[in-house]
Design an enzyme around this catalytic site. Structure first.
Site, short mmCIF file in Angstrom:
data_model
loop_
_atom_site.label_atom_id
_atom_site.label_comp_id
_atom_site.label_asym_id
_atom_site.label_seq_id
_atom_site.Cartn_x
_atom_site.Cartn_y
_atom_site.Cartn_z
N GLU A 124 45.01 27.97 7.13
CA GLU A 124 44.12 27.85 5.94
C GLU A 124 43.95 29.01 5.27
OE1 GLU A 124 40.77 26.84 8.45
OE2 GLU A 124 39.77 28.63 8.37
N HIS A 173 43.04 21.96 4.62
CA HIS A 173 41.60 22.49 4.84
C HIS A 173 40.91 21.73 4.00
CE1 HIS A 173 39.54 26.66 4.81
NE2 HIS A 173 39.10 25.73 5.80
N HIS A 177 39.75 29.52 15.36
CA HIS A 177 39.35 30.41 14.28
C HIS A 177 39.77 31.71 14.36
CE1 HIS A 177 36.53 31.26 10.75
NE2 HIS A 177 36.70 29.76 10.46
N ARG A 189 36.45 17.00 15.45
CA ARG A 189 36.76 18.27 15.75
C ARG A 189 35.52 18.71 16.63
NH1 ARG A 189 36.34 23.88 12.02
NH2 ARG A 189 34.12 23.46 12.54
N GLU A 229 43.49 24.58 16.51
CA GLU A 229 43.72 25.18 15.15
C GLU A 229 43.66 26.67 15.07
OE1 GLU A 229 40.98 23.67 12.48
OE2 GLU A 229 41.00 25.31 11.03
N GLU A 273 41.00 17.21 6.92
CA GLU A 273 39.82 17.64 7.14
C GLU A 273 38.73 17.27 6.34
OE1 GLU A 273 39.18 21.97 7.13
OE2 GLU A 273 37.49 21.79 8.60
N TYR A 319 31.06 30.44 15.29
CA TYR A 319 31.74 29.62 14.45
C TYR A 319 31.42 28.26 14.79
CZ TYR A 319 34.71 26.83 11.30
OH TYR A 319 35.13 26.03 10.59
N TRP A 332 37.02 37.17 12.82
CA TRP A 332 36.00 36.27 12.62
C TRP A 332 36.39 34.79 12.69
CZ3 TRP A 332 34.53 32.75 8.95
CH2 TRP A 332 33.28 32.01 9.42
N ARG A 358 48.00 23.76 7.39
CA ARG A 358 46.46 23.70 6.94
C ARG A 358 46.21 24.03 5.89
NH1 ARG A 358 42.40 21.51 8.26
NH2 ARG A 358 40.90 23.45 8.93
N ASP A 377 38.97 24.20 16.63
CA ASP A 377 39.44 25.42 15.76
C ASP A 377 39.04 26.68 16.70
OD1 ASP A 377 39.85 27.23 13.98
OD2 ASP A 377 38.58 26.20 12.26
#
Ligand code: KDG
Ligand code: MG
Length: 409
Positions: free
Chosen positions: A269, A319, A219, A147, A243, A346, A159, A409, A290, A217
């Site tokens: 996730e 996840h 996010h 990743r 992702e 992951e 992040y 976030w 996920r 990701d």
């Protein structure tokens, strides 16, 4: 056989973990993970005050029945607190069943479908040379899928970038939770992010060649049309997956993303039941689910999710950050080993302090995870060690745009 005890253990070796320990009248014990990053005490109270008393006297072998009882009898269904608590019970009962049978849980789920689970690791860098070094370090450690998270000019704290300074003055290292008694504020600029990320993937491809599986990701930060734009811009770099390109609460929004890009999509996730995935799976709007066993109600419903997904050639990508405890990770390793439609796992390695509390039989060799062959889940807890690390208040960060607006976030 009867359950005689159900104890909730909250411990903070590096970060907070919530663990359920179920004990039967013959002394067999089972462990389950109910860790909910930044809201740990809510899951612990739900378990301790509302669920544990209901377990006493129950037959630990009735996993499906217990799951249905906890899900339906609570009336207030779903949600991360409820589902993390149910997950812990479900895992603990699978652990007990394995111990009674003398078999690792993956054998109870149908046996191994592969020799091990390909894992992806988290590489990151504030600069390209630092990112390349991080990728090389992961390759040296055996990872065969990476990743890639990158700092972005114009964004101070982002992040997933380990070395990036954050508003508290510390590095972003290890994991985003557990830093202070109030949430750290981060900044976000979608245009800056969209301008920067494709160039980083171009550089990584030029450096590491066309074959290395690369993941990214987003996010949850983009709107569907922004996500579509990113997916399209990343197509030349052939990602394994993109992702959480949107928050995906609006599942219909993924139609728009899908219409515009063939970059494979992984989502979920933060989802906690199959209903969060219904449109995404039925309309084949994603390629990987996920969910984690910990936030999805345990092994029992996660199995049902991946079986549903299998009909649409959608695979697992469970996840596995450090806020899933070694118990939760083991639960998904057993499931991932058994199912046919395993995609990738992951793997964000737990700290050595975490391993002083949890003893796991899981191994990571040549880029592959394996849950081990101990009866049950293969994870023990040292309660004395756990008691030495009491709960510490911790919050995940949150984001604001440069004009002060709160952002995802
Ligand atoms: O608690 C939040 C983390 O689980 C999350 O930020 C990690 O996005 C994450 C990932 O893909 O591991
Ligand atoms: Mg993620």
């Amino acid at each position: 056989m009867k359950i005689v005890r159900a104890d909730t253990i909250v411990a903070s070796p590096t970060r907070n973990f919530v663990t359920l320990k179920v004990t039967t009248d013959d002394g067999t014990t089972g462990l389950g993970d109910a860790t909910l990053n930044g809201r740990e005490l809510a899951a612990a109270a739900y378990l301790q005050d509302h669920v544990a008393p209901l377990l006493i006297g129950k037959d630990p072998q009735r996993i499906e029945d217990t799951w249905q009882f906890l899900y339906r009898s609570g009336y207030w269904r779903r949600g991360p607190v409820t589902m993390a608590a149910i997950a812990a019970v479900d895992m603990a009962l699978w652990d007990i069943k394995g111990k009674i049978a003398g078999l690792p849980v993956y054998q109870l789920l149908g046996g191994a479908s592969r020799t091990g689970l390909r894992a992806y690791g988290h590489a990151s860098g504030a600069t390209l040379p630092e990112l390349f070094d991080s990728i090389r370090t992961h390759l040296d450690r055996g990872y065969t899928a990476i990743r890639v998270q990158t700092a972005v000019p114009g964004i101070t704290a982002l992040y997933g970038v380990a070395s990036q300074p954050q508003p508290s003055g510390e590095r972003y290292d290890y994991e985003p939770g557990g830093r202070g008694s109030v949430p750290v504020e981060e900044d976000w600029d979608t245009d800056a992010y969209l301008r920067h990320v494709p160039g980083v993937f171009e550089a990584v491809r030029n450096e590491f060649g066309p074959a290395l599986p690369l993941l990214h990701d987003a996010h949850h930060r983009l709107t569907p049309i922004q996500a579509a734009k990113l997916g399209k811009a990343l197509e030349p770099y052939n990602l394994f997956w993109l992702e959480d390109c949107t928050p995906a609460e609006n599942q219909d929004g993924l139609r728009l993303v899908r219409q515009h890009t063939v970059t494979p999509l992984a989502i979920g996730e933060v989802f906690n039941t199959v209903w969060d995935y219904q449109t995404l799976i039925r309309e084949q709007l994603i390629d990987y689910v996920r969910a984690s066993a910990t936030h999805f109600g345990g092994i029992t419903p996660l199995r049902k999710l991946v079986d549903y997904a299998a009909q649409y050639q959608i695979k697992s990508g469970f996840h596995g950050p450090t806020d899933v405890s070694p118990v939760g990770l083991a639960a998904q390793l057993h499931l991932g080993l058994a199912i046919h439609n395993f995609g990738i796992q992951e793997y964000m390695e737990h700290s050595s302090l975490t391993h002083t509390v949890f003893q796991s039989a899981a191994t990571f060799v040549d880029g592959q995870l394996h849950p081990g062959d101990q009866p049950g889940l293969g994870v023990g807890i040292d309660e004395e060690a756990a008691a030495a690390f009491p709960y510490q208040r911790a919050y995940l960060p949150y984001s604001r745009l440069h004009d002060g607006t709160v952002h995802d976030w």
